[in-house]
Scaffold this motif. Structure first.
Motif, mmCIF file in Angstrom:
data_model
loop_
_atom_site.group_PDB
_atom_site.id
_atom_site.type_symbol
_atom_site.label_atom_id
_atom_site.label_comp_id
_atom_site.label_asym_id
_atom_site.label_seq_id
_atom_site.Cartn_x
_atom_site.Cartn_y
_atom_site.Cartn_z
ATOM 1 N N ALA A 69 -25.764 -33.216 29.464
ATOM 2 C CA ALA A 69 -26.613 -34.240 30.073
ATOM 3 C C ALA A 69 -27.297 -35.032 28.979
ATOM 4 N N ALA A 73 -32.501 -36.400 30.744
ATOM 5 C CA ALA A 73 -32.251 -35.452 31.832
ATOM 6 C C ALA A 73 -32.615 -34.036 31.409
ATOM 7 N N ARG A 74 -32.290 -33.670 30.169
ATOM 8 C CA ARG A 74 -32.632 -32.325 29.674
ATOM 9 C C ARG A 74 -34.142 -32.156 29.573
ATOM 10 N N LEU A 151 -30.035 -29.975 36.370
ATOM 11 C CA LEU A 151 -28.992 -30.803 35.772
ATOM 12 C C LEU A 151 -27.839 -31.002 36.748
#
Length: 210
Positions: A69, A73-74, A151
């Motif tokens: 990702a 996003a992480r 995720l």
């Protein structure tokens, strides 16, 4: 030259041996504690419950690979997972701002049955943080699974709510509120049973969501 299938078979054999060794060491530790120490097993399931948390949590983490990702996003998934773990730790009393240090300061180590202990706490003023092996491993595993599930962005709401339920032993006083002290012994007698069941269900839901 080894083929891909032969490498996989060797890795599977190595994994099986590592798991067998780990489980054997757990069994020896528990048996040694109760056979050689002064403690007696009044309820055998209470000696096993911590290892359900630890083994299931480690297995789920071992078998979960978060999807690739973006950095954003992480970061979002990490923030949600971190907040989730902190919430569970707060409900369990592993982290607290209570002002009741009773004059203690620094590290405190309390021995207990394998899985339940050793318990390591750090106290400073009105703040304390504690490490109880099965809760710490279990909650970190839930956080990791939630990270992977975020995720994947599937089935998060139900699993997250059930995850809070994995701390039923300490969430019950909050939920029940003013029901009264008359119910406390009955609740306490089944709290660890219910919290372990909730933990297993939550791991399953989050694992599936990854």
């Amino acid at each position: 030259m080894a083929t891909t299938s032969s490498v996989r078979r060797r890795l599977a054999t190595l994994d099986s041996r590592a798991v067998a060794l780990f489980l054997g060491l757990e069994l020896l530790g528990v048996a040694g504690y109760y056979l050689l120490g002064p403690a007696d097993i009044e309820q055998p399931r209470y000696a096993l419950y911590p290892w359900i948390w630890i083994n299931l949590g480690l297995l789920a983490v071992w078998r979960t690979d978060p999807l690739p990702a973006s950095g954003r996003a992480r970061l979002l998934a990490g923030a949600l997972a971190g907040g989730y773990v902190l919430l569970l730790a707060w409900l369990a009393g592993l982290v607290a701002l209570d002002g009741h240090s009773h004059g203690l300061s620094g590290f405190v180590v309390t021995m207990s049955a394998p899985g339940w202990g050793p318990r390591v706490s750090y106290v400073a003023g009105g703040f304390h943080v504690s490490v109880i092996p099965y809760l710490t491993v279990g909650y970190l595993a839930l956080g990791y699974l939630l990270y992977a599930a975020v995720l994947r962005a599937r089935a998060l709401s139900l699993a997250g709510l059930l995850g809070v339920g994995s701390c039923l032993s300490c969430a019950f006083p909050v939920i029940l509120g003013g029901v009264g002290a008359a119910l406390s012994p009955a609740v306490a007698s089944v709290a660890i049973d219910l919290s372990t069941a909730a933990f297993v269900v939550t791991v399953g839901l989050l694992w599936r969501a990854t």
